[in-house]
Design a protein around this motif. Structure first.
Motif, short mmCIF file in Angstrom:
data_model
loop_
_atom_site.label_atom_id
_atom_site.label_comp_id
_atom_site.label_asym_id
_atom_site.label_seq_id
_atom_site.Cartn_x
_atom_site.Cartn_y
_atom_site.Cartn_z
N LEU A 15 37.10 43.05 36.90
CA LEU A 15 37.29 42.53 38.14
C LEU A 15 36.00 42.73 39.01
N LEU A 16 35.40 43.87 38.79
CA LEU A 16 34.09 44.36 39.49
C LEU A 16 33.07 43.42 39.16
N SER A 17 33.13 43.16 37.74
CA SER A 17 31.89 42.03 37.15
C SER A 17 32.10 40.86 37.71
N ARG A 18 33.36 40.23 38.09
CA ARG A 18 33.42 38.76 38.62
C ARG A 18 33.64 38.48 39.78
N ASP A 19 34.20 39.50 40.69
CA ASP A 19 34.62 39.37 41.85
C ASP A 19 33.65 40.37 42.99
N PRO A 20 32.63 39.64 43.68
CA PRO A 20 31.56 40.23 44.42
C PRO A 20 32.55 41.16 45.67
N LEU A 21 33.62 40.58 46.04
CA LEU A 21 34.20 41.47 46.97
C LEU A 21 34.81 42.76 46.39
N ALA A 22 35.26 42.73 45.07
CA ALA A 22 35.52 43.93 44.70
C ALA A 22 34.59 44.96 44.35
N LEU A 54 40.22 38.96 44.99
CA LEU A 54 40.42 39.48 46.32
C LEU A 54 39.90 38.37 47.32
N SER A 55 40.58 38.62 48.44
CA SER A 55 40.10 37.35 49.43
C SER A 55 39.60 38.32 50.76
N ALA A 56 38.68 38.10 51.31
CA ALA A 56 38.30 38.60 52.58
C ALA A 56 38.92 38.08 53.58
N ALA A 57 39.47 36.99 53.57
CA ALA A 57 40.09 36.35 54.58
C ALA A 57 41.64 37.03 54.68
N ASP A 58 42.21 36.97 53.51
CA ASP A 58 43.46 37.49 53.51
C ASP A 58 43.84 38.99 53.87
N LEU A 59 42.54 39.59 53.52
CA LEU A 59 42.74 41.26 53.84
C LEU A 59 42.14 41.38 55.37
N ALA A 60 41.51 40.63 55.76
CA ALA A 60 40.95 40.65 57.36
C ALA A 60 42.30 40.25 58.01
N GLU A 61 43.25 39.48 57.67
CA GLU A 61 44.07 39.10 58.24
C GLU A 61 45.56 39.62 58.34
N ALA A 62 45.48 40.49 57.23
CA ALA A 62 46.76 41.39 56.69
C ALA A 62 47.23 42.03 57.80
N ASP A 63 48.64 42.35 58.16
CA ASP A 63 49.15 43.27 58.92
C ASP A 63 48.54 44.98 58.40
N PRO A 64 48.02 45.50 59.57
CA PRO A 64 47.22 46.85 59.06
C PRO A 64 48.61 47.84 58.52
N GLU A 65 49.63 47.78 59.01
CA GLU A 65 50.61 48.87 58.71
C GLU A 65 50.88 48.31 57.19
N LEU A 94 34.17 41.45 59.07
CA LEU A 94 32.86 41.28 59.15
C LEU A 94 32.42 40.10 58.32
N LEU A 95 32.92 39.93 56.98
CA LEU A 95 32.60 39.16 56.13
C LEU A 95 33.07 37.78 56.40
N VAL A 96 34.11 37.72 57.06
CA VAL A 96 34.70 36.34 57.53
C VAL A 96 34.07 36.01 58.62
N GLU A 97 33.71 36.85 59.78
CA GLU A 97 32.86 36.36 61.04
C GLU A 97 31.39 35.85 60.58
N ARG A 98 30.85 36.69 59.62
CA ARG A 98 29.51 36.22 59.36
C ARG A 98 29.20 35.51 58.27
N TYR A 99 30.02 35.71 57.19
CA TYR A 99 29.70 35.04 55.74
C TYR A 99 30.45 34.02 55.29
N ASP A 100 31.12 33.75 56.00
CA ASP A 100 32.33 32.45 55.62
C ASP A 100 33.18 33.31 54.47
N ALA A 103 31.73 37.75 49.84
CA ALA A 103 31.04 38.78 49.93
C ALA A 103 29.58 38.58 49.42
N GLU A 104 29.39 37.55 48.32
CA GLU A 104 28.32 37.17 47.83
C GLU A 104 27.27 36.71 48.85
#
Length: 194
Positions: A15-22, A54-65, A94-100, A103-104
């Motif tokens: 996962l680390l090798s193929r997913d920059p967000l990971a 992993l999806s930055a958008a999904d994690l950004a929008e996730a319910d914090p609890e 921050l990735l969603v706001e600045r980098y669509d 992560a890459e």
């Protein structure tokens, strides 16, 4: 695609090798926690979320609890699951706001190492040292080598060094990095005592 061996676990390293967000989140988790477990955290997170990437958008929008519950496990994704869930969410926002949400995109168009270091250093939880280590990791193992990346990474960018996660390519180099860190701690402790 690079082949990383940081987590010392095939599924986590794949996962680390193929997913920059990971990779980015693994670096974020590498704090007051064993390196291998920190970099295995994104795989654990992906498995619990039932996703392949992993999806930055999904994690950004996730319910914090709910995200906190995912981080708590068991086993916990990190020694401090609540604060790290919040930090992961802040990084993803921050990735969603600045980098669509990519992560890459953080490093894709950087003109030089200084710009890369500045961008990485703006991420929540990435102080000066962690930012330099991540720049070194990107350069040494991920193929991200803008002009001046070694200088931006400082000592962590030195070729052949065994200072940080940027230098881990398997069990032998992991042991060498651990030995370097232990010696650095002994030296620092001796300097304080004398």
């Amino acid at each position: 695609m690079p082949t990383l061996r940081i987590a010392q676990d095939d599924a986590a390293d794949e996962l680390l090798s193929r997913d920059p967000l990971a990779l980015l989140l693994g670096m974020m988790l590498d704090q007051q926690f064993p390196m291998e477990r920190a970099f295995a955290g994104p795989r654990l997170l992906a498995d619990r979320l039932g996703v392949d990437t992993l999806s930055a958008a999904d994690l950004a929008e996730a319910d914090p609890e709910q995200l906190g519950t995912v981080f708590r496990g068991p086993p916990a994704v990190h020694r401090y699951p609540g604060s790290m869930a919040g930090r992961a969410q802040a990084v993803c926002r921050l990735l969603v706001e600045r980098y669509d949400g990519r992560a890459e995109a953080l490093w894709a168009d950087v003109p030089d190492g200084a710009t890369l270091l500045r961008r990485v250093g703006e991420l929540p939880g990435f102080g000066a040292q962690k930012a330099r280590i991540f720049v070194a990791l990107l350069g040494k193992q991920y193929g991200v080598t803008p002009p001046g990346w070694r200088e931006a990474a400082g000592d962590y960018g030195q070729e052949g060094s065994r200072r940080s996660v940027a230098d881990i390519t398997g069990p032998e180099s992991l042991a060498q990095v651990r030995a370097f860190k232990q010696e650095a701690k002994r030296t620092a402790k001796a300097a304080v005592t004398s």
